[in-house]
Scaffold this motif. Sequence first.
Motif, short mmCIF file in Angstrom:
data_model
loop_
_atom_site.label_atom_id
_atom_site.label_comp_id
_atom_site.label_asym_id
_atom_site.label_seq_id
_atom_site.Cartn_x
_atom_site.Cartn_y
_atom_site.Cartn_z
N UNK A 28 0.86 -1.18 0.00
CA UNK A 28 0.00 0.00 0.00
C UNK A 28 0.90 1.24 0.00
N UNK A 29 0.28 2.36 -0.29
CA UNK A 29 1.08 3.58 -0.43
C UNK A 29 1.26 4.31 0.89
N UNK A 30 0.59 3.84 1.98
CA UNK A 30 0.70 4.52 3.26
C UNK A 30 -0.30 5.63 3.40
N UNK A 31 -0.54 6.05 4.65
CA UNK A 31 -1.58 7.05 4.89
C UNK A 31 -1.10 8.44 4.51
N UNK A 32 -2.06 9.31 4.28
CA UNK A 32 -1.74 10.68 3.91
C UNK A 32 -1.41 11.48 5.16
N UNK A 33 -0.50 12.44 5.02
CA UNK A 33 -0.03 13.22 6.15
C UNK A 33 -1.16 14.01 6.80
N UNK A 34 -2.04 14.60 5.98
CA UNK A 34 -3.14 15.39 6.54
C UNK A 34 -4.06 14.52 7.39
N UNK A 35 -4.28 13.30 6.96
CA UNK A 35 -5.16 12.42 7.71
C UNK A 35 -4.47 11.89 8.96
N UNK A 36 -3.15 11.69 8.89
CA UNK A 36 -2.41 11.26 10.08
C UNK A 36 -2.48 12.34 11.16
N UNK A 37 -2.30 13.60 10.74
CA UNK A 37 -2.37 14.70 11.71
C UNK A 37 -3.79 14.83 12.29
N UNK A 38 -4.81 14.55 11.46
CA UNK A 38 -6.19 14.61 11.94
C UNK A 38 -6.44 13.57 13.04
N UNK A 39 -5.87 12.39 12.86
CA UNK A 39 -6.03 11.35 13.89
C UNK A 39 -5.34 11.76 15.19
N UNK A 40 -4.18 12.37 15.08
CA UNK A 40 -3.46 12.79 16.29
C UNK A 40 -4.22 13.89 17.02
N UNK A 41 -4.84 14.82 16.26
CA UNK A 41 -5.66 15.85 16.92
C UNK A 41 -6.88 15.21 17.58
N UNK A 42 -7.46 14.21 16.94
CA UNK A 42 -8.60 13.48 17.50
C UNK A 42 -8.20 12.80 18.81
N UNK A 43 -6.99 12.24 18.85
CA UNK A 43 -6.52 11.55 20.05
C UNK A 43 -6.28 12.50 21.21
N UNK A 46 -8.88 12.82 23.95
CA UNK A 46 -9.33 11.57 24.56
C UNK A 46 -8.38 11.11 25.66
N UNK A 47 -8.98 10.60 26.75
CA UNK A 47 -8.20 9.90 27.77
C UNK A 47 -8.26 8.40 27.45
N UNK A 48 -7.13 7.74 27.62
CA UNK A 48 -7.00 6.34 27.20
C UNK A 48 -6.36 5.53 28.32
N UNK A 49 -7.12 5.20 29.38
CA UNK A 49 -6.53 4.53 30.56
C UNK A 49 -5.88 3.20 30.23
N UNK A 50 -6.39 2.46 29.25
CA UNK A 50 -5.84 1.13 28.95
C UNK A 50 -4.87 1.15 27.77
N UNK A 51 -4.50 2.35 27.30
CA UNK A 51 -3.51 2.49 26.22
C UNK A 51 -3.92 1.76 24.94
N UNK A 52 -5.18 1.85 24.61
CA UNK A 52 -5.64 1.24 23.37
C UNK A 52 -5.04 1.95 22.15
N UNK A 53 -4.74 3.24 22.30
CA UNK A 53 -4.22 4.03 21.18
C UNK A 53 -2.71 4.23 21.30
N UNK A 54 -2.05 3.27 21.95
CA UNK A 54 -0.60 3.40 22.14
C UNK A 54 0.16 3.44 20.81
N UNK A 55 -0.41 2.83 19.78
CA UNK A 55 0.28 2.82 18.47
C UNK A 55 0.14 4.14 17.72
N UNK A 56 -0.74 5.03 18.21
CA UNK A 56 -0.96 6.30 17.53
C UNK A 56 0.13 7.31 17.93
N UNK A 57 1.33 7.09 17.48
CA UNK A 57 2.43 7.99 17.85
C UNK A 57 3.38 8.19 16.68
N UNK A 58 4.23 9.22 16.77
CA UNK A 58 5.34 9.45 15.85
C UNK A 58 4.91 9.68 14.41
#
Length: 979
Positions: A28-43, A46-58
């Motif tokens: 695959x060609x990988x995700x688009x930068x604008x959409x990656x930044x949108x996910x990080x702003x969405x995160x 949110x509070x994530x006590x069980x670290x479900x979104x631990x992969x949403x980094x970098x």
Amino acid sequence: MSGILVFACLLLELLVISISFFRGSSYHVGCLETERRALLRFKQDLQDPSNRLASWTGDGDCCTWAGVACGNVTGHILELNLRNPSTSNPRSMLVGKVNPALLDLKHLSYLDLSSNDFQGVQIPRFIGSMRNLRYLNLSDTQFVGMIPPQLGNLSDLQFLDLSSNYLYVDNVWWLSGLSFLEHLDLRSVNLSKASDWLMATNTLPSLLELRLSNCSLHHFPTLASANSSSLTVLDLSDNQLDNSFIPSWVFGLSRLVFLDLGFNNLQGPIPRGLQNLTSLKHLDLDSNHFNSSIPDWLYKFSPLECLNLRNNSLQGTISDAIGNLTSVSWLDLSINIGLQGRIPRSMANFCNLKSVNLRGVHLSQEISEILDIFSGCVSNGLESLDMRSSSIYGHLTDQLGQFRNLVTLNLANNSIVGLIPESFGQLSTLRELQIYDNKLNGTLSEFHFANLTKLSWFRVGGNQLTFEVKHDWIPPFQLVALGLHNCYVGSRFPQWLHSQKHLQYLNLLNSRISDIFPIRFLKSASQLKFLDVGLNQFHGKISNLTKNTQLLFLSVNSNNMSGPLPLVSSNLVYLDFSNNSFSGSISHFLCYRVNETKSLEGLKLTDNYLQGEIPDCWMSYQNLKVLKLSNNKFSGNLPNSLGSITSLVWLYLRKNRLSGKIPISLKNCTALASLDVDENEFVGNIPTWFGERFSRMLVLILRSNQFHGPLPKTICDLAFLQILDLADNNLSGAIPKCISNLTGMVTVKSFTGSVVVQYLPFPLDIDLTITEKALVVSKGEVVEYGKILPLVSLLDISRNNFSGEINSEVTNLKALQSINFSFNTFTGRIPESIGTMRALESVDFSVNQLSGEIPQSMSSLTFLNHLNLSNNNLTGKIPLSTQLQSFNASSFAGNDLCGAPLPKNCNENVPIPEDKNGDEDEDGVDYWLYVSTALGFVVGFWCFIGPLIFNRRWRYRYCHFLDRLGERNNLASVVRKCC
């Protein structure tokens, strides 16, 4: 040739790569930068006590992040699935708000945020601008308020689930724009104002599933015909619809596979129109008011897999034709009190049966016959069998061992006798066994449990079973619930219970244990919510229980516990320490963490040695419904804070040394239904506000205090009152004529059983009910009434200074069973209409100044078994009746009465007046004299002899009288021969 092969290989490689792209391979060609930044702003929101979104980094590829799916060719984010994977674990929820950065995911077609916590905000309107959405699931996300109509702009939407939130709408016109919608779930959305819900959903041509459970739909709208011919699932359950019948448009949904109309107010017979729905596999009519027999046409629904007719008013028998439902896997006919008869043998054809519930159906059938019917192909797949309270009887047989896949077996509250068969131990898949309240006997040992490794519920109490295991036995199971009430478990607390780490319910009531209270077990049982060890011989002291925060129910009544009351957790809902030897003050117990709201609903401390003043710490007990402090040594005035318990229903303070006046603050307890302050030292007038504030009062006992003054007329406002006991005070004056307003004493139907039986909240699937009891003085004895309390009606104002006449209004209280006006100064006559009080069983008017004759109507009181009219000024003949002549002569002593049962005969000879016309014909006089003498002899003879011939009791009493007379006159032998 080689060039052609190379070209072919290149084409093949391109084809493989293309296919791999479309099948979601690693290419695959990988995700688009604008959409990656949108996910990080969405995160970020949110509070994530069980670290479900631990992969949403970098700077990594966001297409590999948890819950994200991208298109392999374009790299656009197509799916965002953040559904809570563990709804039972609050820590796994994402908490916060929905950031509008989601708008930058312009190709998003799938969005699932269900079972998270968005903290009580409205559904964001911007979601209506995400035009490419085909799947939207916002269920159970703590959204509140109005559903934004902008969701109607999602014209490509095929799936919409907004259920299990706190949402409402005024109309649903916006639904008409969702022409591709196939699945609509609005469960628990308030649609009470959306009268257009049917019209709007009827415009959706692609709709397959419509779920509108618990939507406050109070009536079925009419519709000529349904356009939703494609509809396969319709759920309108739990709406309390006020229509009596199912509308005809439902019967036109010919493709319907699933229909749930449970928990509504549907009435009448099961409608014939349902037979048009020949494709039905699931039919649920649970908890309605259908009152017919099960129709024959229903037995022809061969595709039916689930049939739920639970909790209706169905009548008749289960037809043998039920055997035609060969596809059925789930059958529930429970709680239909009119349904009776035996399980037909045709049910042996239910080879697909997984679950059958016949609870409350009056089967009147041997359990061995039932097991025989199910022992064929049914036994291979049956997982749940519930026949509690079904009038089944006989012995459990070894056939039980054939049901190798049984998970749940409930045979409680029947008449099953004998031993539990050894084959019970072969049910290796069994998780739940409930056979309590039968007539089983014998011994249970380790052998019975050797293979039951999955057992979690074991309730066998209410039988004559002995639980006999080795002292060091370690069970192969981990129980959640254990009920052994009325069983013998040994003289010591069972040590094997220390191995049960998941135990939440433990009932050892009346198990004949004599041991130190198991405080070590209680402190180690970290999940225990219910503990009942009442009616045993536990002794010792109970230390601090404040760390048992999970404990909700604790009963140690009728043991030998001593010392001060222990501190308890504020989470405790019910506590019963009655009938022990606890002593000292209760201030430390009651005032512990006084500013912390207590969950306590029932507190019973009766029959102990508690003393001192009742502390003024009731402000934090706002949930308390039952408070019983009777038979202790409490003294002083009642605290004002007692009036802050506005939820109080039962207040029992009898047999203490309490004094002073009833505090005016108690008028705030308007829910009070029963008040008993018998045998204290309260003074003052009966408060006039009793009648104004205690409109729900059913039992009022002020007996044996020092109340004085007249009976306030406002007492007549207690319309539901059934028991009024004011005896042994200094009350005076006349009985108010408005007393006939006590309609609770006119008919017993006003006393609701829900007041006597308290339902306690409990997290397990256990009906936790407490039957409250009242001590009532009747016929000179203290009687305890429990479940039959609604049938008791009593009026006792004895041993006061009441005067005047007993007015006729008293006789309007036709439901009274006991009336006691003794030891007052009533004058006048007994009301002639007393005979209309046909329910009377006890009448005591003794030691008054009543005069005149006993009313003839008293002979109509056929239920009368206690009567005392002694020590009045009554005159004349005691009326003849089977009842009145059966009482002892002492019931009429101290009056000027005559006739049975008194030894004094009534002299009915009237002096003949002198003949003023002495010249009259003497022959005429002699003629009438002879005629009247003969007639008088015949009538007198049969009035005397007739009752002796036909009433055996009177004949024995008369013979006994003659026997005593004969002994004085040497006629005993003659009397014996005659009798």
